[in-house]
Design a protein around this motif. Structure first.
Motif, PDB file in Angstrom:
ATOM      1  N   ASP A   3       0.827  -1.202   0.000  1.00 45.78           N
ATOM      2  CA  ASP A   3       0.000   0.000   0.000  1.00 45.78           C
ATOM      3  C   ASP A   3       0.865   1.258   0.000  1.00 45.78           C
ATOM      4  OD1 ASP A   3      -2.431  -1.307  -0.043  1.00 45.78           O
ATOM      5  OD2 ASP A   3      -2.490  -1.518   2.136  1.00 45.78           O
ATOM      6  N   VAL A   4       1.933   1.254   0.836  1.00 49.46           N
ATOM      7  CA  VAL A   4       2.796   2.425   0.969  1.00 49.46           C
ATOM      8  C   VAL A   4       4.246   1.988   0.965  1.00 49.46           C
ATOM      9  CG1 VAL A   4       3.471   4.359   2.444  1.00 49.46           C
ATOM     10  CG2 VAL A   4       1.063   3.700   2.295  1.00 49.46           C
ATOM     11  N   LEU A   5       5.080   2.711   0.224  1.00 51.35           N
ATOM     12  CA  LEU A   5       6.525   2.498   0.257  1.00 51.35           C
ATOM     13  C   LEU A   5       7.161   3.758   0.826  1.00 51.35           C
ATOM     14  CD1 LEU A   5       8.983   0.764  -0.367  1.00 51.35           C
ATOM     15  CD2 LEU A   5       9.008   1.728  -2.663  1.00 51.35           C
ATOM     16  N   TYR A   6       7.815   3.607   1.967  1.00 54.05           N
ATOM     17  CA  TYR A   6       8.431   4.738   2.665  1.00 54.05           C
ATOM     18  C   TYR A   6       9.846   4.914   2.136  1.00 54.05           C
ATOM     19  CZ  TYR A   6       9.333   7.859   6.638  1.00 54.05           C
ATOM     20  OH  TYR A   6       9.618   8.946   7.429  1.00 54.05           O
ATOM     21  N   LEU A   7      10.112   6.034   1.491  1.00 54.47           N
ATOM     22  CA  LEU A   7      11.406   6.269   0.862  1.00 54.47           C
ATOM     23  C   LEU A   7      12.375   6.892   1.864  1.00 54.47           C
ATOM     24  CD1 LEU A   7      10.260   7.696  -2.591  1.00 54.47           C
ATOM     25  CD2 LEU A   7      10.552   5.321  -1.885  1.00 54.47           C
ATOM     26  N   VAL A  52      11.684   3.196 -16.803  1.00 50.93           N
ATOM     27  CA  VAL A  52      11.393   1.969 -16.055  1.00 50.93           C
ATOM     28  C   VAL A  52      12.678   1.361 -15.499  1.00 50.93           C
ATOM     29  CG1 VAL A  52      10.565  -0.410 -16.253  1.00 50.93           C
ATOM     30  CG2 VAL A  52       9.245   1.463 -17.271  1.00 50.93           C
ATOM     31  N   LYS A  53      13.734   1.377 -16.300  1.00 47.29           N
ATOM     32  CA  LYS A  53      15.022   0.840 -15.860  1.00 47.29           C
ATOM     33  C   LYS A  53      15.512   1.559 -14.621  1.00 47.29           C
ATOM     34  CE  LYS A  53      19.797   0.217 -17.434  1.00 47.29           C
ATOM     35  NZ  LYS A  53      20.747   0.470 -18.559  1.00 47.29           N
ATOM     36  N   ARG A  54      15.405   2.889 -14.608  1.00 43.46           N
ATOM     37  CA  ARG A  54      15.831   3.667 -13.442  1.00 43.46           C
ATOM     38  C   ARG A  54      14.951   3.366 -12.224  1.00 43.46           C
ATOM     39  NH1 ARG A  54      19.750   3.594 -15.381  1.00 43.46           N
ATOM     40  NH2 ARG A  54      20.935   5.142 -16.552  1.00 43.46           N
ATOM     41  N   LEU A  55      13.667   3.198 -12.438  1.00 44.39           N
ATOM     42  CA  LEU A  55      12.756   2.905 -11.330  1.00 44.39           C
ATOM     43  C   LEU A  55      13.006   1.511 -10.764  1.00 44.39           C
ATOM     44  CD1 LEU A  55       9.521   4.463 -12.857  1.00 44.39           C
ATOM     45  CD2 LEU A  55      10.780   5.317 -10.869  1.00 44.39           C
ATOM     46  N   VAL A  56      13.326   0.561 -11.631  1.00 46.21           N
ATOM     47  CA  VAL A  56      13.652  -0.788 -11.159  1.00 46.21           C
ATOM     48  C   VAL A  56      14.930  -0.755 -10.339  1.00 46.21           C
ATOM     49  CG1 VAL A  56      14.390  -3.087 -11.892  1.00 46.21           C
ATOM     50  CG2 VAL A  56      12.450  -1.988 -13.023  1.00 46.21           C
ATOM     51  N   LEU A  60      11.682   0.823  -6.959  1.00 47.40           N
ATOM     52  CA  LEU A  60      10.334   1.375  -6.964  1.00 47.40           C
ATOM     53  C   LEU A  60       9.397   0.620  -7.899  1.00 47.40           C
ATOM     54  CD1 LEU A  60      11.281   5.164  -7.086  1.00 47.40           C
ATOM     55  CD2 LEU A  60      10.887   3.728  -5.078  1.00 47.40           C
ATOM     56  N   VAL A  61       9.972  -0.161  -8.805  1.00 45.41           N
ATOM     57  CA  VAL A  61       9.199  -0.961  -9.765  1.00 45.41           C
ATOM     58  C   VAL A  61       9.797  -2.357  -9.807  1.00 45.41           C
ATOM     59  CG1 VAL A  61       8.771  -1.295 -12.240  1.00 45.41           C
ATOM     60  CG2 VAL A  61       8.332   0.922 -11.199  1.00 45.41           C
ATOM     61  N   ASP A  62       8.944  -3.356  -9.978  1.00 47.75           N
ATOM     62  CA  ASP A  62       9.392  -4.745 -10.050  1.00 47.75           C
ATOM     63  C   ASP A  62       9.027  -5.353 -11.403  1.00 47.75           C
ATOM     64  OD1 ASP A  62      10.235  -4.784  -7.292  1.00 47.75           O
ATOM     65  OD2 ASP A  62       8.109  -4.943  -6.748  1.00 47.75           O
ATOM     66  N   GLN A  63       9.909  -6.204 -11.915  1.00 50.97           N
ATOM     67  CA  GLN A  63       9.549  -6.998 -13.089  1.00 50.97           C
ATOM     68  C   GLN A  63       8.844  -8.242 -12.572  1.00 50.97           C
ATOM     69  OE1 GLN A  63      12.595  -7.784 -15.983  1.00 50.97           O
ATOM     70  NE2 GLN A  63      11.454  -9.480 -16.909  1.00 50.97           N
ATOM     71  N   ALA A  79       4.381  -1.327 -10.436  1.00 56.87           N
ATOM     72  CA  ALA A  79       4.855  -0.456  -9.357  1.00 56.87           C
ATOM     73  C   ALA A  79       4.942  -1.239  -8.055  1.00 56.87           C
ATOM     74  CB  ALA A  79       3.919   0.738  -9.203  1.00 56.87           C
ATOM     75  N   GLY A  80       5.922  -0.895  -7.241  1.00 59.11           N
ATOM     76  CA  GLY A  80       6.119  -1.619  -5.987  1.00 59.11           C
ATOM     77  C   GLY A  80       5.124  -1.246  -4.908  1.00 59.11           C
ATOM     78  N   ALA A  81       4.411  -0.115  -5.082  1.00 61.29           N
ATOM     79  CA  ALA A  81       3.457   0.323  -4.061  1.00 61.29           C
ATOM     80  C   ALA A  81       2.382   1.194  -4.705  1.00 61.29           C
ATOM     81  CB  ALA A  81       4.170   1.097  -2.958  1.00 61.29           C
ATOM     82  N   ARG A  82       1.279   1.364  -3.991  1.00 60.28           N
ATOM     83  CA  ARG A  82       0.206   2.222  -4.487  1.00 60.28           C
ATOM     84  C   ARG A  82       0.492   3.691  -4.220  1.00 60.28           C
ATOM     85  NH1 ARG A  82      -2.312  -2.451  -2.716  1.00 60.28           N
ATOM     86  NH2 ARG A  82      -3.627  -3.466  -4.314  1.00 60.28           N
ATOM     87  N   SER A  83       1.285   3.970  -3.183  1.00 65.13           N
ATOM     88  CA  SER A  83       1.673   5.347  -2.876  1.00 65.13           C
ATOM     89  C   SER A  83       3.066   5.354  -2.260  1.00 65.13           C
ATOM     90  CB  SER A  83       0.671   6.003  -1.917  1.00 65.13           C
ATOM     91  OG  SER A  83       0.610   5.296  -0.691  1.00 65.13           O
ATOM     92  N   TYR A  84       3.721   6.524  -2.331  1.00 63.64           N
ATOM     93  CA  TYR A  84       5.096   6.652  -1.871  1.00 63.64           C
ATOM     94  C   TYR A  84       5.208   7.845  -0.929  1.00 63.64           C
ATOM     95  CZ  TYR A  84       5.927   3.546  -5.811  1.00 63.64           C
ATOM     96  OH  TYR A  84       5.876   2.489  -6.687  1.00 63.64           O
ATOM     97  N   TRP A  85       5.842   7.616   0.207  1.00 64.01           N
ATOM     98  CA  TRP A  85       6.042   8.677   1.188  1.00 64.01           C
ATOM     99  C   TRP A  85       7.519   8.978   1.290  1.00 64.01           C
ATOM    100  CZ3 TRP A  85       2.470   7.106   5.900  1.00 64.01           C
ATOM    101  CH2 TRP A  85       1.139   7.138   5.476  1.00 64.01           C
ATOM    102  N   LEU A  86       7.839  10.271   1.295  1.00 69.24           N
ATOM    103  CA  LEU A  86       9.226  10.712   1.356  1.00 69.24           C
ATOM    104  C   LEU A  86       9.623  11.000   2.796  1.00 69.24           C
ATOM    105  CD1 LEU A  86      11.763  11.568  -0.258  1.00 69.24           C
ATOM    106  CD2 LEU A  86      10.781  13.866  -0.351  1.00 69.24           C
TER     107      LEU A  86
END
Length: 209
Positions: A3-7, A52-56, A60-63, A79-86
């Protein structure tokens, strides 16, 4: 997908904080190939793959799978999450990190890859494709290196300020300055190149348009 990926890593934040990559992430809320995302965004698959390569690489992104189309293996990404928190501790560090990275060879390699992707996305069949390429060699004494870099940055800031308005045709300007490869019996010296996507550079420093 979480749901959330905390950066908490600055590399992740810098990979994410680009408008085009945010749009790519939105499209990857569902598993899709780069070609499918490119069609939705009206971009070339090569350009989307670059993002996409940079995000992987930033996690932040998965194959999630792979499929074979006309004998070519095509990755399916999500995408690895539905939302991202900085993380608040990253705020204020991003600009400092970017300024430092602009002096690194790693940043230069990323820049050249981005230029290649931009050129590949151009319509070579267009009747008018204005561009310019410049290349030349300079020599800077070690004690004058900082002055040279400051002068170069000042000249570029002046151009960006003068032509940075919203009116007119959009052009992208990329500048590279790197040590010349050492030849037999010589030492490396500074070399500079300035180019816009388009014609190849001339080793004599002549212009082409």
């Amino acid at each position: 997908m979480r749901d959330v990926l905390y950066l908490e890593e600055i590399e992740q934040a810098e990979a994410l904080l680009k408008p085009q990559r945010v749009e790519v992430l939105r499209q990857l809320a569902e598993p899709r190939t780069c070609s499918e995302v490119a069609e939705r965004l009206g971009q070339t698959p090569q350009r989307v793959y670059y993002h996409v390569k940079r995000l992987v690489e930033a996690g932040l992104v998965d194959q999630v799978s792979e499929r074979r189309v006309r004998g070519i293996h095509e990755g399916i990404y999500q995408a690895g999450a539905r939302s991202y928190w900085l993380s608040p501790r990253l705020v204020g560090r991003i600009g400092l990190r970017r300024a430092r990275d602009e002096l690194s060879l790693g940043y230069l390699l990323d820049l050249m890859e981005e230029v290649q992707a931009d050129i590949a996305a151009l319509d070579r069949a267009a009747p008018e494709l204005p561009s310019i390429g410049l290349s030349g060699e300079i020599h800077v004494r070690p004690e004058d290196r900082q002055e040279f870099l400051s002068e170069l940055q000042g000249a570029l800031r002046s151009l960006f300020s003068k032509y940075g308005g919203a009116e007119g045709d959009g052009f992208k300007l990329a500048v590279a300055c790197y040590p010349k490869a050492a030849e037999s019996g010589t030492t490396a010296s500074g070399a500079g190149a300035a180019r816009e996507p388009g014609d190849s550079s001339d080793p004599r420093g002549e212009e082409h348009d």
